[in-house]
Design a protein around this motif. Structure first.
Motif, PDB file in Angstrom:
ATOM      1  N   GLN A 170      -7.562  40.998 -13.225  1.00  0.00           N
ATOM      2  CA  GLN A 170      -8.154  39.876 -13.954  1.00  0.00           C
ATOM      3  C   GLN A 170      -7.241  38.646 -13.898  1.00  0.00           C
ATOM      4  N   ASN A 171      -5.949  38.857 -14.083  1.00  0.00           N
ATOM      5  CA  ASN A 171      -5.000  37.743 -14.059  1.00  0.00           C
ATOM      6  C   ASN A 171      -4.819  37.175 -12.661  1.00  0.00           C
ATOM      7  N   LEU A 172      -4.832  38.015 -11.649  1.00  0.00           N
ATOM      8  CA  LEU A 172      -4.657  37.530 -10.287  1.00  0.00           C
ATOM      9  C   LEU A 172      -5.913  36.804  -9.789  1.00  0.00           C
ATOM     10  N   GLU A 173      -7.068  37.221 -10.239  1.00  0.00           N
ATOM     11  CA  GLU A 173      -8.291  36.477  -9.928  1.00  0.00           C
ATOM     12  C   GLU A 173      -8.254  35.111 -10.598  1.00  0.00           C
ATOM     13  N   TYR A 174      -7.688  35.068 -11.788  1.00  0.00           N
ATOM     14  CA  TYR A 174      -7.548  33.775 -12.479  1.00  0.00           C
ATOM     15  C   TYR A 174      -6.543  32.887 -11.746  1.00  0.00           C
ATOM     16  N   PHE A 175      -5.499  33.477 -11.187  1.00  0.00           N
ATOM     17  CA  PHE A 175      -4.544  32.713 -10.366  1.00  0.00           C
ATOM     18  C   PHE A 175      -5.284  32.026  -9.220  1.00  0.00           C
ATOM     19  N   ASP A 176      -6.134  32.762  -8.517  1.00  0.00           N
ATOM     20  CA  ASP A 176      -6.897  32.185  -7.408  1.00  0.00           C
ATOM     21  C   ASP A 176      -7.807  31.058  -7.891  1.00  0.00           C
ATOM     22  N   LYS A 177      -8.361  31.231  -9.069  1.00  0.00           N
ATOM     23  CA  LYS A 177      -9.232  30.208  -9.654  1.00  0.00           C
ATOM     24  C   LYS A 177      -8.455  28.920  -9.914  1.00  0.00           C
ATOM     25  N   VAL A 178      -7.242  29.045 -10.451  1.00  0.00           N
ATOM     26  CA  VAL A 178      -6.400  27.871 -10.717  1.00  0.00           C
ATOM     27  C   VAL A 178      -6.011  27.198  -9.412  1.00  0.00           C
ATOM     28  N   LYS A 185       1.986  43.801 -12.442  1.00  0.00           N
ATOM     29  CA  LYS A 185       1.950  45.132 -11.843  1.00  0.00           C
ATOM     30  C   LYS A 185       3.174  45.976 -12.173  1.00  0.00           C
ATOM     31  N   LYS A 186       4.287  45.317 -12.489  1.00  0.00           N
ATOM     32  CA  LYS A 186       5.517  46.037 -12.791  1.00  0.00           C
ATOM     33  C   LYS A 186       5.845  46.027 -14.280  1.00  0.00           C
ATOM     34  N   ASN A 187       4.917  45.576 -15.096  1.00  0.00           N
ATOM     35  CA  ASN A 187       5.178  45.596 -16.533  1.00  0.00           C
ATOM     36  C   ASN A 187       4.973  47.007 -17.090  1.00  0.00           C
ATOM     37  N   PHE A 188       5.360  47.186 -18.338  1.00  0.00           N
ATOM     38  CA  PHE A 188       5.236  48.480 -19.014  1.00  0.00           C
ATOM     39  C   PHE A 188       4.019  48.451 -19.941  1.00  0.00           C
ATOM     40  N   PHE A 189       2.887  48.123 -19.404  1.00  0.00           N
ATOM     41  CA  PHE A 189       1.654  47.890 -20.178  1.00  0.00           C
ATOM     42  C   PHE A 189       1.404  49.011 -21.189  1.00  0.00           C
ATOM     43  N   PRO A 190       1.005  48.670 -22.422  1.00  0.00           N
ATOM     44  CA  PRO A 190       0.839  49.693 -23.463  1.00  0.00           C
ATOM     45  C   PRO A 190      -0.383  50.592 -23.286  1.00  0.00           C
ATOM     46  N   GLY A 191      -1.284  50.264 -22.370  1.00  0.00           N
ATOM     47  CA  GLY A 191      -2.465  51.101 -22.152  1.00  0.00           C
ATOM     48  C   GLY A 191      -2.288  52.049 -20.981  1.00  0.00           C
ATOM     49  N   ARG A 192      -3.377  52.640 -20.561  1.00  0.00           N
ATOM     50  CA  ARG A 192      -3.371  53.544 -19.419  1.00  0.00           C
ATOM     51  C   ARG A 192      -3.236  52.754 -18.117  1.00  0.00           C
ATOM     52  N   TYR A 193      -2.878  53.474 -17.044  1.00  0.00           N
ATOM     53  CA  TYR A 193      -2.651  52.814 -15.762  1.00  0.00           C
ATOM     54  C   TYR A 193      -3.903  52.108 -15.258  1.00  0.00           C
ATOM     55  N   VAL A 194      -5.068  52.742 -15.439  1.00  0.00           N
ATOM     56  CA  VAL A 194      -6.293  52.107 -14.954  1.00  0.00           C
ATOM     57  C   VAL A 194      -6.577  50.814 -15.723  1.00  0.00           C
ATOM     58  N   GLU A 195      -6.222  50.793 -16.999  1.00  0.00           N
ATOM     59  CA  GLU A 195      -6.379  49.572 -17.798  1.00  0.00           C
ATOM     60  C   GLU A 195      -5.409  48.496 -17.328  1.00  0.00           C
ATOM     61  N   LYS A 196      -4.200  48.905 -16.999  1.00  0.00           N
ATOM     62  CA  LYS A 196      -3.197  47.976 -16.485  1.00  0.00           C
ATOM     63  C   LYS A 196      -3.654  47.367 -15.164  1.00  0.00           C
ATOM     64  N   ARG A 197      -4.205  48.187 -14.287  1.00  0.00           N
ATOM     65  CA  ARG A 197      -4.718  47.690 -13.009  1.00  0.00           C
ATOM     66  C   ARG A 197      -5.815  46.653 -13.211  1.00  0.00           C
ATOM     67  N   PHE A 222      -4.706  37.858 -23.925  1.00  0.00           N
ATOM     68  CA  PHE A 222      -3.263  37.979 -24.133  1.00  0.00           C
ATOM     69  C   PHE A 222      -2.930  39.402 -24.562  1.00  0.00           C
ATOM     70  N   ASP A 223      -1.809  39.912 -24.089  1.00  0.00           N
ATOM     71  CA  ASP A 223      -1.364  41.229 -24.536  1.00  0.00           C
ATOM     72  C   ASP A 223       0.164  41.277 -24.530  1.00  0.00           C
ATOM     73  N   TYR A 224       0.708  42.356 -25.069  1.00  0.00           N
ATOM     74  CA  TYR A 224       2.164  42.460 -25.204  1.00  0.00           C
ATOM     75  C   TYR A 224       2.591  43.913 -25.332  1.00  0.00           C
ATOM     76  N   GLY A 225       3.866  44.143 -25.085  1.00  0.00           N
ATOM     77  CA  GLY A 225       4.518  45.406 -25.370  1.00  0.00           C
ATOM     78  C   GLY A 225       5.859  45.111 -26.022  1.00  0.00           C
ATOM     79  N   ILE A 226       6.456  46.130 -26.620  1.00  0.00           N
ATOM     80  CA  ILE A 226       7.754  45.988 -27.278  1.00  0.00           C
ATOM     81  C   ILE A 226       8.764  46.895 -26.586  1.00  0.00           C
TER      82      ILE A 226
END
Length: 410
Positions: free
Chosen positions: A392-400, A375-387, A149-153
């Motif tokens: 990771q989340n989209l692979e989990y989508f496929d798993k579900v 992909k369009k969020n304002f992730f608090p980390g660097r772009y490579v971390e956001k990617r 889980f992660d978040y931005g403000i």
């Protein structure tokens, strides 16, 4: 294609348009009000839902009525930390892995009591961070079975506020600048907010990821805040704008051209030419279509809040009349959001269910919508971390998808 509530809850989701002061638990608001000696119209959940947080509203003013109670409760720092923590937990419990919590810190500040911008930001972050650490320490997250889980403000400046009653901070601002025009005072407060946001992000690592401008669109165009948004732009603070919620497509144009908007909050009026009021726009329908094509081409994401739009624009009527269908047809990057979980009495899962039950959304298109949230969020980390996080989340989508025996989503 039919999607079960269990499937919708299980897929990874993001909510990028989420107001903290509109998303408290009703039960917690009652406890908070008692603790802070705040008078409510009712001290039962049923009473609050009947009198304040309704399933349907007659207009935007009625919709906004409940914020006087939530903001009053959140001016208590213990309540504010609790609300931030519970908001993250409530999202985690329905499969939401990433949230961007937005609110107007200046609505909660009280300079006379020493409750400053920095104080408010630390308290909100403390609550969110506590929930994040608890969730990410779970065995199924630590061993990689589920994404973390992660978040931005996102900090909101206000388009307008009065001389008294909005908050102690705003009242004091008008007193200090009593010889200035009201709009000068409002813009000064907005610039104060964005400068403080950049400072705390850079000096303290606070996960302030974006700027928003909220409040009444009519009479307070986003272009008035061009200098505020330019400061954010020059300091790499990402930008979203409430635009096209209750005003025409020209509001969206201003958000893009004068405020450098990276995302659009609502964007509903893009396909409602009757909402256009600028007399220089001779063909509102063609204007909206051209603007939509531009937005789609630039991949500027739209934060879609279905239930909220139905409640603040009663003329929409049936959900199938919502402009979401036009957004899909025009291939806009759309993100399903709640806006206000309490005021709209909804959840992210409810909003997704409302979308898939009433619009033609294939599994591939559903994955696209989910993907835009990461992909369009304002992730608090660097772009490579956001990617990496998005992957990771989209692979989990496929798993579900496989777990539920649906067709391949790739």
């Amino acid at each position: 294609m039919q999607y079960s509530p269990e499937f919708i809850k299980a897929i990874p989701k993001a909510d990028l348009h989420l107001h903290l002061d509109g998303s408290l638990r009703a039960s917690s608001l009652i406890d908070m009000a008692k603790r802070a000696d705040i008078e409510l119209p009712s001290y039962t959940e049923e009473g609050l839902f009947d009198l304040v947080f309704k399933s349907h509203y007659n207009n935007l003013g009625e919709y906004l009525n409940g914020f006087q109670y939530t903001c009053a409760a959140l001016r208590d720092l213990e309540n504010l930390e609790q609300a931030s923590y519970e908001l993250a937990v409530d999202n985690q419990n329905e499969g939401v892995n990433y949230i961007e919590v937005r609110f107007a810190p200046q609505l909660l500040m009280d300079p006379g009591k020493g409750v400053t911008f920095d104080t408010i930001m630390h308290v909100v972050n403390d609550g969110l961070l506590r929930a994040k650490k608890e969730y990410n320490n779970r065995a199924d997250v630590k061993n990689g079975d589920k994404p973390p889980f992660d978040y931005g403000i996102i900090n909101c400046a206000m388009r307008m506020f009065g001389k008294k009653g909005f908050s102690p901070y705003y009242t004091q601002m008008f007193q200090l600048m009593r010889d200035f025009e009201p709009m000068q005072v409002i813009k000064t407060a907005a610039m104060d907010l964005v400068r403080a946001s950049v400072r705390m992000r850079d000096e303290e690592g606070m996960p302030i990821v974006g700027l928003d401008i909220a409040g009444q669109e009519i009479g307070y165009p986003a272009g008035e805040f061009k200098e505020v948004y330019e400061y954010a732009h020059e300091n790499f603070l990402l930008k979203t704008v409430h635009a096209g919620e209750a005003y025409g497509a020209e509001s969206i144009f201003e958000a893009l051209t004068k405020c450098h908007a990276d995302r659009l909050g609502h964007g509903y009026s893009l396909f409602s030419p009757e909402m256009t009021q600028d007399p220089s726009i001779e063909d509102p329908k063609a204007y909206g279509e051209s603007l939509a094509s531009y937005i789609a081409d630039r991949r500027i994401a739209v934060e879609v809040c279905l239930t909220s739009n139905l409640q603040t624009n009663p003329d929409i009527g049936d959900i199938k009349n919502h402009n979401f269908q036009h957004m899909l047809d025009n291939r806009l990057a759309t993100i399903i959001c709640t806006d206000n979980r309490l005021v709209s009495r909804t959840t992210v899962s409810n909003e997704y269910q409302l979308a898939v039950d009433n619009f033609d959304i294939s599994l591939k298109r559903l994955k696209d919508i989910v993907a835009y949230g990461f992909k369009k969020n304002f992730f608090p980390g660097r772009y490579v971390e956001k990617r990496d996080y998005a992957k990771q989340n989209l692979e989990y989508f496929d798993k579900v998808v496989k777990q539920f025996g649906l067709s391949d989503a790739s």
